[in-house]
Design a protein around this motif. Structure first.
Motif, PDB file in Angstrom:
ATOM      1  N   UNK A  20      10.519  10.776   0.616  1.00  0.00           N
ATOM      2  CA  UNK A  20      10.908  12.082   0.252  1.00  0.00           C
ATOM      3  C   UNK A  20       9.766  12.965  -0.320  1.00  0.00           C
ATOM      4  N   UNK A  21       9.122  12.134  -1.559  1.00  0.00           N
ATOM      5  CA  UNK A  21       8.067  12.903  -2.158  1.00  0.00           C
ATOM      6  C   UNK A  21       6.971  12.910  -1.252  1.00  0.00           C
ATOM      7  N   UNK A  22       6.402  12.374  -0.277  1.00  0.00           N
ATOM      8  CA  UNK A  22       5.343  12.589   0.387  1.00  0.00           C
ATOM      9  C   UNK A  22       5.826  13.562   1.461  1.00  0.00           C
ATOM     10  N   UNK A  23       6.812  13.678   1.904  1.00  0.00           N
ATOM     11  CA  UNK A  23       7.111  14.565   2.939  1.00  0.00           C
ATOM     12  C   UNK A  23       7.264  16.005   2.206  1.00  0.00           C
ATOM     13  N   UNK A 221       4.638  -1.369  11.667  1.00  0.00           N
ATOM     14  CA  UNK A 221       5.009  -0.527  10.428  1.00  0.00           C
ATOM     15  C   UNK A 221       3.822  -0.400   9.520  1.00  0.00           C
ATOM     16  N   UNK A 222       2.857  -1.260   9.346  1.00  0.00           N
ATOM     17  CA  UNK A 222       1.836  -1.094   8.387  1.00  0.00           C
ATOM     18  C   UNK A 222       0.876   0.125   8.914  1.00  0.00           C
ATOM     19  N   UNK A 223       0.511   0.023  10.306  1.00  0.00           N
ATOM     20  CA  UNK A 223      -0.360   1.062  10.797  1.00  0.00           C
ATOM     21  C   UNK A 223       0.295   2.509  10.505  1.00  0.00           C
ATOM     22  N   UNK A 224       1.427   2.545  10.742  1.00  0.00           N
ATOM     23  CA  UNK A 224       2.440   3.964  10.142  1.00  0.00           C
ATOM     24  C   UNK A 224       2.329   4.138   8.840  1.00  0.00           C
ATOM     25  N   UNK A 225       2.438   3.013   7.853  1.00  0.00           N
ATOM     26  CA  UNK A 225       2.444   3.334   6.641  1.00  0.00           C
ATOM     27  C   UNK A 225       1.065   3.900   5.831  1.00  0.00           C
ATOM     28  N   UNK A 227      -1.313   5.389   7.706  1.00  0.00           N
ATOM     29  CA  UNK A 227      -1.668   6.675   8.412  1.00  0.00           C
ATOM     30  C   UNK A 227      -0.800   7.763   7.304  1.00  0.00           C
ATOM     31  N   UNK A 228       0.237   7.238   6.956  1.00  0.00           N
ATOM     32  CA  UNK A 228       1.172   8.306   6.229  1.00  0.00           C
ATOM     33  C   UNK A 228       0.502   8.406   4.791  1.00  0.00           C
ATOM     34  N   UNK A 229      -0.112   7.140   4.273  1.00  0.00           N
ATOM     35  CA  UNK A 229      -0.845   7.327   2.797  1.00  0.00           C
ATOM     36  C   UNK A 229      -2.043   8.239   3.166  1.00  0.00           C
ATOM     37  N   UNK A 230      -2.665   8.031   4.437  1.00  0.00           N
ATOM     38  CA  UNK A 230      -3.957   8.863   4.329  1.00  0.00           C
ATOM     39  C   UNK A 230      -3.639  10.386   4.413  1.00  0.00           C
ATOM     40  N   UNK A 252       7.155   1.659  -0.224  1.00  0.00           N
ATOM     41  CA  UNK A 252       8.324   1.741   0.592  1.00  0.00           C
ATOM     42  C   UNK A 252       7.871   2.020   2.094  1.00  0.00           C
ATOM     43  N   UNK A 253       8.358   0.898   2.841  1.00  0.00           N
ATOM     44  CA  UNK A 253       7.859   0.732   4.263  1.00  0.00           C
ATOM     45  C   UNK A 253       9.109   1.493   5.232  1.00  0.00           C
ATOM     46  N   UNK A 254       9.835   2.176   4.519  1.00  0.00           N
ATOM     47  CA  UNK A 254      10.551   3.253   5.505  1.00  0.00           C
ATOM     48  C   UNK A 254      12.173   2.560   5.678  1.00  0.00           C
TER      49      UNK A 254
END
Length: 579
Positions: A20-23, A221-225, A227-230, A252-254
């Motif tokens: 929620x924080x990142x979005x 899951x880690x590729x997406x994690x 990318x989200x952090x980037x 948090x991996x979703x």
């Protein structure tokens, strides 16, 4: 109220989910990270004995050991920070396997402490790799050291797992495990414990939800994690006068874990583990999980882990902890109150057991009478301690717990025996179990006077359990007084080896046993072998209640199996909404 046992920062507040924080950030594809005020203490800075000179000054993007590129901070502890890194030597198409977890320890760990951890790690790795529980222990993949201007830091590389289960369960309905999920989780933990105890001869000593993790499941899951952090970099503080950047953690991996992911659970963090073939007397366990033999200094071994597991069940399943009415904070914990709750549940301890305790005379008189009768709460009993189940399911759960929560350690069932208990093995009719919404914390009012805040031989024949993608065959156990049972065997081929021995050093060395750890690459797999000593030699007798427990189990299982029997409505178990 028992405080959180781990320090994990997931956003500006502990309550706000990182996703929620990142979005909530800007729409720029690669925005700059938010900067936190230098006047605010965060993450490891909040630890009571934090010393910046002892922690390695990690920078995101740096490459460690010419191989591991640091990507995201996952967490921190008293003696280490934990990071997600990319293995630059791994194939790009290897999915989650191209990422690793690296624990970077402080530079103050003694050589004796490191030698002790190495001995435990080697034993865990070499005991019997073909045992089914081997896949439910987290092992290390690599070790190396990095230098800072204040000393050397041991780095330990692991495979990447999900958040500890106390965070994963926040994604479940009611933020608790359902009965179905518990019955998937427990076989993984029990087979892992059986490997620790009967094959490696190791006592974990600190088993709790913080130290249990699950596999990733989704191969992307880690590729997406990453990318989200980037795209939404975590906030951090600017370098302080020590040159350290304090990053905020994100782990948090979703998605909520699936049943298959739950079945892959692993026991982690062996930083306090010891060998169990001799009696130990030093303090172990967090206050809320302390076993009676530890409090009274009777000497402890493998059964202390079984006690831990039982107490942990309430943290996973119920809306309150089994012993939450005592204050377990350091400096506030009173062992006499803890013993009073144990007496309320189990009755007075046997006199012969009290004679073994170096501290028994502090709490009991010469006749075995408890010196603090006001601490024995009259309203606390097994029936009141379980609020989320009814009928047969509740009876089986309580009977299962009673096999683990006993005064005399030798009377507790072993991990192997517990795998055969009907709470885990009995087949359920999904049409008979009527799902209901999970209970809210307000619904535990019946425990209000007790909980001011949240937090024989086994019955059935040999049973096969699906565990982590394989089938576990549990042979009939002849009981603690007979010869040592055969190791658990996997009936399908074992998956690829998880790596080398776990070596978790994120705890102070004062509570660990002591050995060197300069070259801990255990690249040669030893041949499987069986332990020469019995895993039940520490069991001297069986509690009388346990001897008669088969009668209780049979009476539970022989009840009517349909809501209507003999013209009367049969009470149905209350369950959570199925996953």
């Amino acid at each position: 109220m028992r405080p959180s046992l781990l320090k994990r920062a997931r956003s500006h507040t502990n309550r706000q989910a990182i996703s929620d924080f990142m979005h909530s950030r800007g729409n720029s594809p690669h925005p700059a990270a938010d900067t936190i005020s230098g006047h605010k203490t965060i993450e490891e800075e909040t630890l009571p004995k934090y010393n910046a000179d002892t922690f390695y000054p990690v920078r995101l993007g740096e490459t460690l050991n010419d191989r591991y590129k640091v990507l995201v901070k996952l967490g921190f502890g008293m003696t280490a920070t934990v990071w997600l890194a990319k293995d630059l030597k791994a194939a790009e198409n290897s999915g989650n396997r191209k990422y690793v977890t690296i624990k970077i320890n402080v530079n103050t760990l003694s050589d004796d402490y490191l030698k002790g951890r190495r001995a435990i790690a080697q034993k865990l790795f070499s005991a019997n790799p073909d045992h089914v529980g081997y896949t439910h222990i987290r092992f290390m993949l690599d070790t190396f050291k990095v230098k800072s201007k204040h000393g050397e830091h041991l780095c330990i590389v692991y495979d990447v797992l999900r958040e500890p289960i106390d965070l994963c369960m926040e994604k479940f309905p009611g933020r608790r495990f359902s009965c179905e999920k518990i019955r998937v989780l427990l076989p993984a933990l029990l087979t892992g414990l059986d490997y620790l105890h009967s094959e490696a001869g190791v006592v974990h000593t600190d088993l709790k939800a913080d130290n249990i993790m699950m596999g990733l499941g989704d191969p992307t899951i880690l590729d997406r994690f990453v990318q989200r952090e980037l795209e939404h970099p975590a906030p951090r503080k600017a370098p302080d006068h020590h040159g350290r950047i304090i990053y905020t953690s994100c782990s948090d991996f979703g998605e909520a874990p699936t049943m298959a992911v739950i079945a892959s659970a692993k026991i982690t963090d062996i930083g306090l583990a010891v060998f169990g073939d001799e009696k130990n007397y030093k303090p172990i366990q967090s206050n809320a999980f302390m076993a009676p033999e530890v409090i009274l200094q009777c000497g402890w071994s493998y059964p202390a882990d079984i006690w831990n597991l039982a107490v942990m069940l309430w943290d996973l399943f119920e809306n309150f902890g089994l012993f939450d009415s005592i204050d377990t904070r350091p400096g506030h914990y009173q062992p006499a109150k803890h013993l009073g709750l144990m007496i309320a549940l189990m009755g007075p301890p046997p006199k012969e057991f009290l004679k073994r305790g170096a501290k028994s005379n502090q709490f009991f008189d010469s006749q075995g009478e408890f010196k603090y009768p006001d601490y024995v709460l009259k309203d606390l009993d097994w029936e009141a301690s379980v609020s989320r189940l009814r009928g047969e399911e509740k009876d089986l759960f309580i009977d299962f717990a009673k096999k683990m929560i006993t005064w005399v350690p030798e009377e507790r069932w072993t991990a192997k025996q517990l795998l055969e208990h009907p709470f885990l093995t009995k087949e359920r009719d999904p049409n008979y179990l009527t799902p209901t919404p999970s209970l809210s914390r307000a619904s535990t009012a019946s425990m209000g006077s007790i909980i001011p805040s949240r937090t024989a031989t086994p019955g059935p024949p040999p049973t096969s359990h699906p565990v982590g993608g394989s089938t576990l065959t549990v042979p009939s156990h002849p009981g603690p007084s007979s010869s040592s049972p055969k190791p658990l065997e996997r009936t399908s081929s074992r998956p690829s080896t998880p790596g080398q021995a776990d070596l978790d050093l994120s705890r102070p060395p004062s509570r660990a046993s002591t050995f060197s750890m300069n070259s801990t690459n255990l690249t040669t797999r030893p041949k499987p072998k069986e332990r020469a000593t019995s895993d039940t030699t520490h069991l001297a007798s069986i509690n009388v209640d346990n001897k008669c427990s088969q009668d209780l189990i049979n009476s539970i299982l022989n009840r009517p199996k349909h809501p209507k029997a003999n013209g009367k409505v049969h009470e149905e178990p209350i369950m959570e909404e199925p996953s």
